[in-house]
Design a protein around this motif. Structure first.
Motif, PDB file in Angstrom:
ATOM      1  N   ARG A 302      48.106   8.312  59.611  1.00  0.00           N
ATOM      2  CA  ARG A 302      48.722   8.313  58.280  1.00  0.00           C
ATOM      3  C   ARG A 302      49.023   6.886  57.853  1.00  0.00           C
ATOM      4  O   ARG A 302      49.643   6.131  58.598  1.00  0.00           O
ATOM      5  CB  ARG A 302      50.012   9.137  58.325  1.00  0.00           C
ATOM      6  N   SER A 319      53.077   7.827  42.468  1.00  0.00           N
ATOM      7  CA  SER A 319      51.688   7.540  42.110  1.00  0.00           C
ATOM      8  C   SER A 319      51.228   6.194  42.650  1.00  0.00           C
ATOM      9  O   SER A 319      50.051   6.025  42.979  1.00  0.00           O
ATOM     10  CB  SER A 319      51.525   7.581  40.589  1.00  0.00           C
ATOM     11  N   ASP A 322      50.188   6.857  46.173  1.00  0.00           N
ATOM     12  CA  ASP A 322      48.917   7.609  46.188  1.00  0.00           C
ATOM     13  C   ASP A 322      47.734   6.687  45.918  1.00  0.00           C
ATOM     14  O   ASP A 322      46.698   6.778  46.584  1.00  0.00           O
ATOM     15  CB  ASP A 322      48.953   8.731  45.155  1.00  0.00           C
ATOM     16  N   GLU A 323      47.875   5.812  44.947  1.00  0.00           N
ATOM     17  CA  GLU A 323      46.800   4.889  44.612  1.00  0.00           C
ATOM     18  C   GLU A 323      46.539   3.919  45.756  1.00  0.00           C
ATOM     19  O   GLU A 323      45.383   3.586  46.063  1.00  0.00           O
ATOM     20  CB  GLU A 323      47.152   4.113  43.342  1.00  0.00           C
ATOM     21  N   VAL A 325      47.000   4.469  48.957  1.00  0.00           N
ATOM     22  CA  VAL A 325      46.317   5.204  50.020  1.00  0.00           C
ATOM     23  C   VAL A 325      44.835   5.359  49.674  1.00  0.00           C
ATOM     24  O   VAL A 325      43.959   5.189  50.532  1.00  0.00           O
ATOM     25  CB  VAL A 325      46.978   6.571  50.250  1.00  0.00           C
ATOM     26  N   ARG A 326      44.536   5.689  48.424  1.00  0.00           N
ATOM     27  CA  ARG A 326      43.130   5.808  48.009  1.00  0.00           C
ATOM     28  C   ARG A 326      42.391   4.483  48.176  1.00  0.00           C
ATOM     29  O   ARG A 326      41.233   4.446  48.601  1.00  0.00           O
ATOM     30  CB  ARG A 326      43.042   6.300  46.562  1.00  0.00           C
ATOM     31  N   HIS A 327      43.077   3.385  47.859  1.00  0.00           N
ATOM     32  CA  HIS A 327      42.453   2.073  48.025  1.00  0.00           C
ATOM     33  C   HIS A 327      42.153   1.809  49.500  1.00  0.00           C
ATOM     34  O   HIS A 327      41.053   1.330  49.842  1.00  0.00           O
ATOM     35  CB  HIS A 327      43.358   0.984  47.465  1.00  0.00           C
ATOM     36  N   LYS A 328      43.098   2.109  50.348  1.00  0.00           N
ATOM     37  CA  LYS A 328      42.878   1.915  51.788  1.00  0.00           C
ATOM     38  C   LYS A 328      41.684   2.742  52.257  1.00  0.00           C
ATOM     39  O   LYS A 328      40.831   2.244  53.011  1.00  0.00           O
ATOM     40  CB  LYS A 328      44.146   2.304  52.556  1.00  0.00           C
ATOM     41  N   GLU A 329      41.587   3.965  51.816  1.00  0.00           N
ATOM     42  CA  GLU A 329      40.478   4.831  52.213  1.00  0.00           C
ATOM     43  C   GLU A 329      39.143   4.300  51.688  1.00  0.00           C
ATOM     44  O   GLU A 329      38.109   4.421  52.351  1.00  0.00           O
ATOM     45  CB  GLU A 329      40.720   6.251  51.717  1.00  0.00           C
ATOM     46  N   SER A 330      39.159   3.686  50.511  1.00  0.00           N
ATOM     47  CA  SER A 330      37.912   3.177  49.926  1.00  0.00           C
ATOM     48  C   SER A 330      37.320   2.038  50.740  1.00  0.00           C
ATOM     49  O   SER A 330      36.109   1.791  50.686  1.00  0.00           O
ATOM     50  CB  SER A 330      38.156   2.714  48.484  1.00  0.00           C
ATOM     51  N   ARG A 332      36.790   1.924  53.752  1.00  0.00           N
ATOM     52  CA  ARG A 332      35.957   2.436  54.837  1.00  0.00           C
ATOM     53  C   ARG A 332      34.463   2.305  54.509  1.00  0.00           C
ATOM     54  O   ARG A 332      33.609   2.333  55.407  1.00  0.00           O
ATOM     55  CB  ARG A 332      36.295   3.907  55.103  1.00  0.00           C
ATOM     56  N   ALA A 339      35.529   9.433  58.361  1.00  0.00           N
ATOM     57  CA  ALA A 339      36.830   9.867  57.850  1.00  0.00           C
ATOM     58  C   ALA A 339      37.533  10.824  58.792  1.00  0.00           C
ATOM     59  O   ALA A 339      38.753  10.957  58.727  1.00  0.00           O
ATOM     60  CB  ALA A 339      36.646  10.506  56.482  1.00  0.00           C
TER      61      ALA A 339
END
Length: 341
Positions: A302, A319, A322-323, A325-330, A332, A339
């Motif tokens: 997490r 928000s 959330d944004e 976290v999405r950036h961190k996932e991107s 990859r 994932a």
């Protein structure tokens, strides 16, 4: 007489039944390990030395069963600065501030922990003892430098190693620990990498979970280098459940890596944490929280995002979180990671 005998037999039966139904030793339980990136106390990040300076992020650090950060500074008031552009040092109170905020281990194999030479190293080790914060990644000789921090939480044994792939070229020899020289756990050379992989493999036999913290990568590059990818694969194959690092001063991707017959979790870059950062990407930070069961592996990871404000991390919410976290996932996308396990 028979009644007494029957009563005695009945009592014995009840006692045996009670003993047979008594609970046995509790099974080992999953534990959480939190890891955060680069910490020093220079410039605006000296705010962390003030009372309550880390209060904003302390709840995230304290939630985990074991919390590790990379301390990228010598802990000393003495010594002579190394001949390099940037040298960092901080008082022993810095380790105390981290301890009070919930940090359990200071990972110190990096390109700044020996900025003030042998005196700085000796003072750093003493400060760790005085402040009650274990220091890993450096020591009086190579065995001490590569020794893991080992602890048991609710029956699950965790070992944490620390090493660096980054030391200034002119200082690499002098700063690398050997059998008769104090210094850092260095994995810049093939022999250092082999030593760390062998230590991880050996630790796999005695600990339920093995985590490796690294100082690696290239500054301000948000994709891993080939050296990072190769080292991560070697350590996962050797038995590491998680390989996590920092140094680039920004975040890199995270995910799962299959190597050999094992799968491990890898985060190529946590970013800065307590740092005098000001630029957009360099203030993006967070705390990585890993769930480690006694059976090994990392079934859950997490990312707890934060931003650096006036030198110290402040968790994000709503928000904005959330944004982040999405950036961190991107990130990859330019890694060799998946994932899911």
């Amino acid at each position: 007489m028979r009644k007494l005998r029957r009563a005695g037999l009945a009592t014995t039966a009840l006692l045996l039944a009670a003993c047979s139904s008594a609970p046995g030793p509790a099974a080992p339980q999953p534990v959480t390990v939190a890891i955060a990136g680069d910490v020093h106390f220079a410039g605006s990040s000296a705010a962390a030395l003030e009372p309550g300076g880390l209060d904003a992020v302390a709840p995230l650090l304290r939630e985990a069963d074991l919390t590790v950060v990379n301390v990228e500074t010598a802990i000393t008031d003495g010594g002579e600065p190394a001949g390099k552009q940037y040298t960092f040092r901080a008082p022993a109170a810095g380790l105390g501030a981290l301890r009070d905020a919930g940090v359990d281990v200071a990972a110190m194999a990096n390109n700044h922990s020996l900025d003030y030479g042998r005196t700085g190293l000796e003072d750093t080790l003493q400060a760790g003892r005085d402040e009650g914060l274990p220091v890993i990644g450096l020591g009086q000789d190579v065995d001490a430098a590569f020794a893991p921090h080992r602890t048991t939480v609710r029956g699950t044994t965790i070992a944490v190693f620390d090493a660096t792939q980054v030391i200034d070229g002119s200082l690499a020899t002098a700063w690398t620990a050997t059998a008769d020289r104090p210094g850092l756990a260095s994995v810049q050379t093939a022999s250092g990498r082999q030593r760390l992989a062998a230590a991880v493999q050996a630790e796999r036999e005695r600990s339920d979970s093995v985590v490796v913290v690294l100082h690696w990568g290239r500054e301000l590059q948000d994709c891993p280098t080939q050296d990072q990818e190769d080292l991560a694969a070697e350590l996962v194959a050797a038995g590491a459940d998680a390989v996590v690092g920092s140094h680039a001063h920004l975040q890199l991707g995270q995910g799962y890596l299959r190597s050999g017959d094992r799968t491990g979790f890898v985060d190529y870059g946590l970013g800065n944490f307590v740092f005098y950062a000001k630029k957009a990407v360099t203030v993006e930070t967070g705390v990585l929280e890993l769930t480690l069961p006694a059976a090994g592996g990392v079934p859950r990871a997490r990312w707890r995002p934060a931003t650096i404000e006036s030198g110290v991390p402040v968790p994000l919410e709503g928000s904005a979180a959330d944004e982040a976290v999405r950036h961190k996932e991107s990130l990859r996308a330019c890694t060799d990671l998946a994932a899911a396990p």
